[in-house]
Write a protein that holds these residues in place. Sequence first.
Motif, PDB file in Angstrom:
ATOM      1  N   LEU A 130     -44.167   0.520 -67.390  1.00 40.88           N
ATOM      2  CA  LEU A 130     -42.804   0.733 -67.847  1.00 40.88           C
ATOM      3  C   LEU A 130     -42.248  -0.589 -68.353  1.00 40.88           C
ATOM      4  O   LEU A 130     -42.298  -1.602 -67.658  1.00 40.88           O
ATOM      5  CB  LEU A 130     -41.944   1.287 -66.710  1.00 40.88           C
ATOM      6  CG  LEU A 130     -42.417   2.626 -66.132  1.00 40.88           C
ATOM      7  CD1 LEU A 130     -41.584   3.015 -64.917  1.00 40.88           C
ATOM      8  CD2 LEU A 130     -42.385   3.715 -67.182  1.00 40.88           C
ATOM      9  N   THR A 131     -41.736  -0.572 -69.584  1.00 37.61           N
ATOM     10  CA  THR A 131     -41.224  -1.779 -70.219  1.00 37.61           C
ATOM     11  C   THR A 131     -39.912  -1.433 -70.938  1.00 37.61           C
ATOM     12  O   THR A 131     -39.281  -0.430 -70.630  1.00 37.61           O
ATOM     13  CB  THR A 131     -42.248  -2.348 -71.231  1.00 37.61           C
ATOM     14  OG1 THR A 131     -42.469  -1.382 -72.266  1.00 37.61           O
ATOM     15  CG2 THR A 131     -43.588  -2.659 -70.568  1.00 37.61           C
ATOM     16  N   THR A 132     -39.552  -2.237 -71.922  1.00 34.37           N
ATOM     17  CA  THR A 132     -38.362  -1.956 -72.724  1.00 34.37           C
ATOM     18  C   THR A 132     -38.700  -0.889 -73.760  1.00 34.37           C
ATOM     19  O   THR A 132     -39.866  -0.620 -74.034  1.00 34.37           O
ATOM     20  CB  THR A 132     -37.879  -3.229 -73.439  1.00 34.37           C
ATOM     21  OG1 THR A 132     -38.928  -3.719 -74.272  1.00 34.37           O
ATOM     22  CG2 THR A 132     -37.494  -4.311 -72.438  1.00 34.37           C
ATOM     23  N   GLY A 133     -37.681  -0.285 -74.316  1.00 36.23           N
ATOM     24  CA  GLY A 133     -37.870   0.681 -75.391  1.00 36.23           C
ATOM     25  C   GLY A 133     -37.857   2.123 -74.914  1.00 36.23           C
ATOM     26  O   GLY A 133     -38.406   2.447 -73.860  1.00 36.23           O
ATOM     27  N   ALA A 134     -37.219   2.967 -75.698  1.00 34.15           N
ATOM     28  CA  ALA A 134     -37.136   4.399 -75.388  1.00 34.15           C
ATOM     29  C   ALA A 134     -38.536   5.007 -75.330  1.00 34.15           C
ATOM     30  O   ALA A 134     -39.396   4.699 -76.156  1.00 34.15           O
ATOM     31  CB  ALA A 134     -36.295   5.113 -76.440  1.00 34.15           C
ATOM     32  N   GLY A 135     -38.754   5.837 -74.326  1.00 34.14           N
ATOM     33  CA  GLY A 135     -40.052   6.475 -74.141  1.00 34.14           C
ATOM     34  C   GLY A 135     -41.064   5.603 -73.421  1.00 34.14           C
ATOM     35  O   GLY A 135     -42.148   6.062 -73.089  1.00 34.14           O
ATOM     36  N   ARG A 136     -40.730   4.351 -73.204  1.00 31.47           N
ATOM     37  CA  ARG A 136     -41.634   3.428 -72.513  1.00 31.47           C
ATOM     38  C   ARG A 136     -41.032   2.908 -71.215  1.00 31.47           C
ATOM     39  O   ARG A 136     -41.578   2.006 -70.601  1.00 31.47           O
ATOM     40  CB  ARG A 136     -41.985   2.261 -73.430  1.00 31.47           C
ATOM     41  CG  ARG A 136     -42.724   2.713 -74.668  1.00 31.47           C
ATOM     42  CD  ARG A 136     -43.195   1.610 -75.573  1.00 31.47           C
ATOM     43  NE  ARG A 136     -42.715   0.293 -75.247  1.00 31.47           N
ATOM     44  CZ  ARG A 136     -42.424  -0.642 -76.123  1.00 31.47           C
ATOM     45  NH1 ARG A 136     -42.547  -0.401 -77.399  1.00 31.47           N
ATOM     46  NH2 ARG A 136     -42.005  -1.826 -75.745  1.00 31.47           N
ATOM     47  N   GLY A 137     -39.862   3.432 -70.830  1.00 25.70           N
ATOM     48  CA  GLY A 137     -39.205   3.006 -69.606  1.00 25.70           C
ATOM     49  C   GLY A 137     -37.763   2.596 -69.801  1.00 25.70           C
ATOM     50  O   GLY A 137     -36.960   2.669 -68.895  1.00 25.70           O
ATOM     51  N   SER A 138     -37.445   2.084 -71.003  1.00 24.41           N
ATOM     52  CA  SER A 138     -36.083   1.641 -71.346  1.00 24.41           C
ATOM     53  C   SER A 138     -35.503   0.628 -70.367  1.00 24.41           C
ATOM     54  O   SER A 138     -34.311   0.645 -70.068  1.00 24.41           O
ATOM     55  CB  SER A 138     -35.134   2.840 -71.474  1.00 24.41           C
ATOM     56  OG  SER A 138     -35.448   3.567 -72.624  1.00 24.41           O
ATOM     57  N   LEU A 139     -36.325  -0.263 -69.854  1.00 30.68           N
ATOM     58  CA  LEU A 139     -35.804  -1.333 -69.002  1.00 30.68           C
ATOM     59  C   LEU A 139     -34.937  -2.269 -69.835  1.00 30.68           C
ATOM     60  O   LEU A 139     -35.200  -2.462 -71.034  1.00 30.68           O
ATOM     61  CB  LEU A 139     -36.955  -2.123 -68.375  1.00 30.68           C
ATOM     62  CG  LEU A 139     -37.789  -1.393 -67.334  1.00 30.68           C
ATOM     63  CD1 LEU A 139     -39.011  -2.230 -66.951  1.00 30.68           C
ATOM     64  CD2 LEU A 139     -36.964  -1.072 -66.110  1.00 30.68           C
ATOM     65  N   PRO A 140     -33.906  -2.869 -69.256  1.00 29.96           N
ATOM     66  CA  PRO A 140     -33.079  -3.823 -70.007  1.00 29.96           C
ATOM     67  C   PRO A 140     -33.890  -5.008 -70.528  1.00 29.96           C
ATOM     68  O   PRO A 140     -33.590  -5.546 -71.588  1.00 29.96           O
ATOM     69  CB  PRO A 140     -32.040  -4.280 -68.979  1.00 29.96           C
ATOM     70  CG  PRO A 140     -31.967  -3.179 -67.977  1.00 29.96           C
ATOM     71  CD  PRO A 140     -33.358  -2.612 -67.914  1.00 29.96           C
ATOM     72  N   THR A 141     -34.908  -5.415 -69.785  1.00 26.43           N
ATOM     73  CA  THR A 141     -35.823  -6.486 -70.166  1.00 26.43           C
ATOM     74  C   THR A 141     -37.066  -6.347 -69.295  1.00 26.43           C
ATOM     75  O   THR A 141     -37.054  -5.652 -68.278  1.00 26.43           O
ATOM     76  CB  THR A 141     -35.181  -7.879 -69.983  1.00 26.43           C
ATOM     77  OG1 THR A 141     -36.128  -8.887 -70.362  1.00 26.43           O
ATOM     78  CG2 THR A 141     -34.780  -8.121 -68.542  1.00 26.43           C
TER      79      THR A 141
END
Length: 180
Positions: A130-141
């Motif tokens: 899970l990282t940043t970006g929609a569909g990939r986790g949308s973490l703030p950073t």
Amino acid sequence: KDLVYIGSCGEGLLKYDYNELIQYKAESPIEGGIGDENTYRITDIAFDGNANLWMNNFGSPHPIKVLKDDGEWKIFTQTPFFGNDPPNRFTKVVIDDIDQKWIIIHKEKLLVLNHGSDIDDESDDQYKELTTGAGRGSLPTNTVNCLAKDKDGAIWVGTSEGVGVFYCPYNVFNGGCDAI
């Protein structure tokens, strides 16, 4: 059981049962770090619902290990390898309500492990980054600092640029789940 387990950043895993102290490091499945073989870092430990003790063995070739309730060890050998110096910098582990392991990879991302129906059978293991970006986790950073599960089962992720909350942790592997 009147046991105390302590993860240390140098001396491995310590088990104290009020009668004796047992240290798990060189002669156990606990591994020294890559490039620092004499330092046995256990950065976090957590019990699952079956009394298995999960741990992060920071910087080692196989950073996810379990001391099962029956006293046997399980080393996850198929764990994705993550770079940087040192590699496999797994820090915090939180176990959600459906027994998935949420693991911080220091300053890189968040990893979720679902070991399937059999903890010893790696053929049914699933890993999700899970990282940043929609569909990939949308973490703030990707700089994740802390992790917690609340009373309702949501997973809270503290990052260097704010908090993200996964209200749907049970959907991480089937359909996806992004942080809010």
